[in-house]
Design a protein around this motif. Structure first.
Motif, PDB file in Angstrom:
ATOM      1  N   MET A 367       0.825  -1.206   0.000  1.00  0.00           N
ATOM      2  CA  MET A 367       0.000   0.000   0.000  1.00  0.00           C
ATOM      3  C   MET A 367       0.861   1.259   0.000  1.00  0.00           C
ATOM      4  SD  MET A 367      -3.390  -0.876   2.318  1.00  0.00           S
ATOM      5  CE  MET A 367      -2.581  -1.651   3.726  1.00  0.00           C
ATOM      6  N   GLN A 368       1.953   1.256   0.766  1.00  0.00           N
ATOM      7  CA  GLN A 368       2.831   2.419   0.809  1.00  0.00           C
ATOM      8  C   GLN A 368       3.585   2.610  -0.511  1.00  0.00           C
ATOM      9  OE1 GLN A 368       3.617   4.913   3.417  1.00  0.00           O
ATOM     10  NE2 GLN A 368       1.502   4.249   3.705  1.00  0.00           N
ATOM     11  N   PHE A 369       3.959   1.507  -1.153  1.00  0.00           N
ATOM     12  CA  PHE A 369       4.610   1.593  -2.468  1.00  0.00           C
ATOM     13  C   PHE A 369       3.674   2.278  -3.472  1.00  0.00           C
ATOM     14  CE2 PHE A 369       5.218   0.007  -6.749  1.00  0.00           C
ATOM     15  CZ  PHE A 369       6.587   0.111  -6.937  1.00  0.00           C
ATOM     16  N   CYS A 370       2.437   1.788  -3.549  1.00  0.00           N
ATOM     17  CA  CYS A 370       1.469   2.360  -4.484  1.00  0.00           C
ATOM     18  C   CYS A 370       1.162   3.813  -4.152  1.00  0.00           C
ATOM     19  CB  CYS A 370       0.184   1.533  -4.477  1.00  0.00           C
ATOM     20  SG  CYS A 370       0.385  -0.159  -5.062  1.00  0.00           S
ATOM     21  N   TYR A 371       1.026   4.093  -2.865  1.00  0.00           N
ATOM     22  CA  TYR A 371       0.720   5.444  -2.396  1.00  0.00           C
ATOM     23  C   TYR A 371       1.745   6.457  -2.896  1.00  0.00           C
ATOM     24  CZ  TYR A 371       1.475   9.117   1.168  1.00  0.00           C
ATOM     25  OH  TYR A 371       1.741  10.284   1.826  1.00  0.00           O
ATOM     26  N   THR A 372       3.031   6.174  -2.687  1.00  0.00           N
ATOM     27  CA  THR A 372       4.057   7.135  -3.079  1.00  0.00           C
ATOM     28  C   THR A 372       4.225   7.187  -4.592  1.00  0.00           C
ATOM     29  OG1 THR A 372       5.192   6.609  -1.014  1.00  0.00           O
ATOM     30  CG2 THR A 372       6.411   7.903  -2.607  1.00  0.00           C
TER      31      THR A 372
END
Length: 462
Positions: A367-372
């Motif tokens: 989720m953090q990968f996609c978010y950034t």
């Protein structure tokens, strides 16, 4: 209110045709290091909140207000300093905002209770919001058009690096001092780094685009001439390629007129920036909060492992930003926006497979990968699509409305889980919450203008 006039000048084409050099690296490094420190200060709260709760005995609701106060402060600062940056220049504002948040960070270290701390965090966030507008504007106005996207994306990607540094800083302070001193030391060390950022920013020039917009022709010429001299010296060049002049039309100035222009001529672009921002903030804040409050406790993740898990997740966030760096100047802004925001719809469903601490970490990392990946792309797009005289204000208003996603994401997701007890339901709600960004990216891919390798002035003509 000044009357708009047309200007024919070769100053901006000369700036855009400069080859990448040490001069650009100095400018970008000064802005990027400050941005990293903004992130460090913004994320330090996640590492010290547990300490403060033990010392001040506040309720979970009161603790959650630290996030709300921070987001509201950013919303206010982005709009107010956005207008000020358009009126008084990029350089003055990114010096003032750095001083502003540095001073209130210092004050945070001397807080005596949760209410004083909330107020000071709000005030520090006002400065960070101003940084969003001023730095984003300055970067795209200095960097040559052929590398503008990847440079802006790289600077934005330093945000998760700052988050990792904040966790490491507090972990170091805890090992050196008792808890009641360690959290204060963390804020004080952050201030020292902010002062260093101020030191390296002090010689940054003013944006030539902003100077031209304000009819300060001699100053704009001096900045570009100095850049040309530095580039030729560093590259061993005796001359640079010709740069044919272009004709520019100055905008009319004044807060009310600029606001009317934003909400009429550039309403679609403002809505694009706000919608993309809403979705990325909802995914970013929502995933961190839901992992901390539900996924990790549900999988019996040891509390002392959570800070390390967060650091790993922030490293994956950095990788997401680098993905945008590699894509925005190759496949273009439109394709990168559609693909990255399309990943948001998948990201929330990763929590359906969470059964162990490792799978909870894997879900958060994805989720953090996609978010950034998405939000870095959003800042590249958003910083290019407004004219110079309202660029920072446009960024500010888009940030203002977008931050609503961060305000509502955590309470909505946790409330859905408490009322249903179903991760599946939460995943579908999460997908619905972040879907507007994907729709906006698709709309821009069809109707918008591609910023890859184009000057800022070309993008405004479309």
């Amino acid at each position: 209110m000044s009357k708009p006039i047309e200007i024919t000048s070769d100053i901006l084409p000369r700036l855009d045709r400069l080859p990448w050099s040490r001069w650009h690296i100095r400018v970008v490094s000064a802005l990027g290091f400050g941005w990293l420190l903004d992130s460090l200060e913004a994320n330090i709260i996640g590492s010290v909140l547990g300490i403060l709760k033990g010392l001040w005995k506040f309720t979970p609701l009161q603790g959650s207000l630290t996030v709300s106060a921070w987001l509201i402060g950013i919303m206010v600062g982005a709009v107010v300093f956005g207008y000020l940056s358009d009126r008084y220049g990029r350089k003055q504002i990114f010096i003032i905002t750095l001083l502003w948040y540095g001073l209130f960070t210092l004050a945070c270290a001397f807080s005596t209770n949760i209410w004083v701390f909330l107020f000071l965090r709000f005030m520090a966030a006002v400065g960070i919001g101003g940084e969003y507008a001023a730095i984003s504007s300055a970067v795209v106005e200095f960097v040559p058009k052929n590398v503008r996207g990847r440079t802006d994306a790289f600077i934005m990607s330093l945000w998760p690096v700052g988050a990792v540094c904040s966790a490491a800083l507090v972990m170091l302070a805890v090992t050196l001092f008792p808890p009641e001193i360690a959290w204060r030391a963390g804020f004080l060390l952050a201030l020292v780094l902010a002062l260093f950022a101020l030191f390296i920013r002090r010689h940054l020039p003013e944006s030539p685009r902003w100077l031209l917009e304000r009819s300060r022709f001699e100053e704009a010429e001096a900045v570009v001439a100095a850049a040309e001299k530095a580039v030729m010296e560093s590259k061993g060049l005796k001359e640079l390629p010709a740069a044919p002049p272009i004709t520019l039309r100055q905008g009319e100035h004044g807060v009310w007129h600029e606001t009317r222009v934003l909400y009429s001529t550039y309403l679609a672009r403002l809505a694009l920036g706000a919608t993309l921002n809403f979705s990325q903030v909802a995914l970013g804040y929502g995933s961190i909060a839901f992992a901390s409050l539900v996924l990790f406790p549900m999988t019996d993740t040891p509390p002392d492992s959570v800070p390390l898990f967060m650091m790993i997740a922030f490293l994956f966030a950095f990788l997401g930003g680098l993905t945008s760096v590699f894509m925005v100047d190759t496949v273009g802004r439109k394709a990168t926006g559609v693909i990255s925001y399309g990943s948001y719809l998948i990201a929330g469903f990763s929590m359906l497979f969470v059964t162990t601490p490792f799978s909870a970490l894997a879900s958060l990392c994805f989720m953090q990968f996609c978010y950034t990946w998405g939000w870095v792309t959003e800042y590249v797009i958003k910083s290019e699509i407004f004219p110079t005289h309202i660029r920072a204000a446009g960024i500010g208003w888009a940030t203002f409305f977008g931050r609503i996603g961060g305000v509502i994401a955590a309470p909505v997701l946790t409330s859905v889980y408490q009322s249903t007890g179903s991760i599946t339901t939460v995943a579908f709600v999460f997908a619905a919450m972040v879907s507007p960004g994907f729709v906006a990216a698709l709309f821009w891919a069809v109707k918008g203008v591609e910023g890859k390798w184009k000057s800022l002035e070309e993008l405004i003509k479309n």
